[in-house]
Write an enzyme that holds these catalytic residues in place. Structure first.
Site, PDB file in Angstrom:
ATOM      1  N   LEU A 118       0.804  -1.213   0.000  1.00  0.00           N
ATOM      2  CA  LEU A 118       0.000   0.000   0.000  1.00  0.00           C
ATOM      3  C   LEU A 118       0.842   1.271   0.000  1.00  0.00           C
ATOM      4  O   LEU A 118       0.479   2.258  -0.655  1.00  0.00           O
ATOM      5  CB  LEU A 118      -0.943  -0.001   1.210  1.00  0.00           C
ATOM      6  N   TYR A 159       3.482   1.801  -1.468  1.00  0.00           N
ATOM      7  CA  TYR A 159       3.963   2.028  -2.838  1.00  0.00           C
ATOM      8  C   TYR A 159       2.753   2.183  -3.762  1.00  0.00           C
ATOM      9  O   TYR A 159       2.570   1.415  -4.705  1.00  0.00           O
ATOM     10  CB  TYR A 159       4.814   0.853  -3.327  1.00  0.00           C
TER      11      TYR A 159
END
Length: 542
Positions: free
Chosen positions: A476, A478
């Site tokens: 998440l 990234y």
């Protein structure tokens, strides 16, 4: 929230007129309505400060405020959609009133705490939106007696590390290696760093939080309940409310840490070393973290490219102990005594951020990021070592593409001991390492954007046989809009499931249940937010 004490009508009108005149807001009905709402809901003290925290596009400082925390130049162009309003809150009541007024107006609220948001979700939208920028809400209170700290969402990791060091040289916190990352987004998405194999993720060390809910109320762990507290430790805070602060458990660090950085190219046996890395890196001493960068670089022959592997390591202990661990567990890397550098933990923070040993620690308090680029990131998880012939085919593809690299972050240790359902972050046991795809560029224009975005997507597609599947995992923090988005219509659950199961695995449906309970009208929403199971009707501005 404090019940507002209304000013005499004449004073209110004077205040409102001056605010509107200062920023030429009469040209924008949303701005005027928003200001009126803030004044109505504010105490007298807060009314006096409204003009200094609210910016419309007509304000001369609007662009500088907007751009100050944009860390990806892809979302800092003339064509990038801009907010109707920016609120630079300085106190909790500003946050509460912003939520109340944005909700009353049906305008999307974007919450920004640092800007290290790879796909711009916290400050870009195709619909009318307001940015609630938390960079002024950044107090940090470190208590060494209880080995805890309360850190507000707008603080940076660098500021947090510095404030811990001020109080103790044997305490730290397991979080990211980039000092300018904002605490709010980092922790609410999971948060990881070079001590995750010893202490787990950042969210594994969060013990309380304060959040403004959809009704403008401030909740702590007790009043929000364990379900919501679970959700905001890895499920993304912006789907559920506005995180004001986290209470974190500090960890003990040794007086001496040891770091190293060595490079190996293909003609220095890099393929064999990378192959071996996959079998040992998650099984070495828990206090050892070895990140690996894989990059296409110029070879010895002019005009030809090769692959370079860079190994960046940190050990929570002295160099002689580390040498014994490496000589026994990973001799293929061939480290020598002179490759190791001993330093304090706080100096290792500086080292990871690429500062030399003479740089003042005060640099950690700087909120400026040097060298902001155009960039794109993607992520994967590797659960089975990639065979040598697979690595060789990957090298060939990387050289063919020319620019995209990898960052490998090992798991094991504490990560394998914590249940995949303990927090929304599911990627625990069974993963050897997390894989980040990385491409940066300086060239401006649509052609450059198309070229580099195509490169990273091509490599991501090429890697399909080597990474996790059913679902293919993603991290998440990234953020990657390529893996799915929601327009929050009638199919929002189905759309959310596409990216939600990649980020959260089997935890997705529990997040949906929490979201549906605390924000049934889906006010806190973005392109990849947690959907509600059954959307309650409410007209949202487009």
């Amino acid at each position: 929230m404090t019940t507002p004490v209304l000013l005499p009508m004449f004073s209110q009108l004077l205040l409102l007129f001056s605010l509107m005149s200062l920023s030429n807001a009469a040209e924008t009905s949303d701005y005027t309505t928003f200001i009126e709402c803030l004044v109505k809901n504010s105490s007298p003290d807060d009314q006096a400060s409204v003009s200094s925290i609210v910016y419309s596009p007509q304000n001369s400082s609007f662009n500088s405020v907007l751009q100050a925390y944009i860390k990806n130049k892809r979302f800092n162009t003339s064509a990038t959609p801009k907010p109707a309003i920016i609120v630079t809150a300085t106190k909790e009541s500003h946050v509460q009133n912003t939520v109340i007024c944005a909700k009353n107006m049906g305008i999307q609220l974007k919450i920004r705490s640092g800007g290290h948001d790879y796909d711009g979700i916290s400050y870009v939208s195709d619909t009318t939106f307001i940015i609630l920028d938390l960079f002024n809400i950044r107090k940090i209170d470190v208590n060494i007696a209880t080995e805890t700290a309360v850190v507000e969402a707008g603080a940076t990791l660098g500021e947090l590390y510095y404030r811990i060091w001020e109080k103790s040289d044997v305490h730290g916190f397991p979080a990211g290696v980039c000092p300018t990352v904002g605490v709010g987004g980092h922790l609410s998405g999971g948060g990881y760093g070079n001590m995750l194999r010893k202490f787990g993720l950042s969210v594994d060390n969060v013990i309380d939080a304060r959040i403004v809910d959809v009704n403008g109320k401030i909740l702590d762990r007790k009043s929000m309940g364990e379900d919501l507290f679970w959700a905001i430790r890895g499920g993304g805070g912006a789907s559920f409310g506005v995180i004001l602060s986290y209470t974190i458990q500090l960890v003990k660090v040794p007086k001496i840490t040891t770091v190293f950085r060595v490079m190996r190219s293909l003609d220095e046996n890099a393929t064999d070393i990378v192959h071996r890395y996959q079998f040992v890196v998650d099984k070495l001493d828990d206090g050892l973290f070895i990140r690996m960068l894989l990059q296409p670089v110029s070879g010895k022959v002019k005009g030809q490219k090769t692959i370079r592997a860079t190994f960046i390591g940190m050990f929570l202990g002295d160099s002689s102990t580390l040498k014994g661990i490496m000589d026994k567990g990973f001799p293929e890397l061939g480290l020598k005594k002179e490759d190791y550098s001993e330093m304090s933990w706080i100096r290792s923070v500086m080292w990871w951020a690429n500062f030399d040993n003479t740089t003042s620690l005060d640099t950690l308090l700087s909120r400026n990021s040097d060298g902001v680029n155009f960039l794109k990131r993607k992520s994967d998880y590797v659960q089975t070592p990639i065979p040598k012939d697979g690595l060789e085919s990957i090298w060939k593809k990387m050289v063919e593409l020319g620019k995209v690299g990898f960052v490998l972050n090992p798991y094991g240790g504490k990560m394998s001991e914590i249940s995949s359902s303990a927090t929304p972050f599911p990627h625990r046991a069974g993963n050897i390492y997390k894989l980040q795809y990385s491409v940066n560029w300086h060239e401006e224009g649509a052609e450059a954007d198309k070229n580099y975005m195509s490169q990273i997507r091509s490599l991501y597609s090429f890697m399909t046989p080597y990474v996790s599947s059913s679902p293919r995992g993603a991290f998440l923090n990234y953020r990657d809009l390529d893996i799915g988005v929601s327009d929050h219509g009638k199919d929002s659950y189905t759309e959310g499931q596409v990216y939600g199961e990649k980020y959260f695995g089997a935890n997705f449906d529990r997040l949906v249940k929490v979201k549906s309970a605390v924000d049934p009208e889906n006010f806190f929403r973005n392109e990849q937010s947690i959907p509600v199971k059954v959307m309650q009707s409410r007209r949202l501005k487009k």
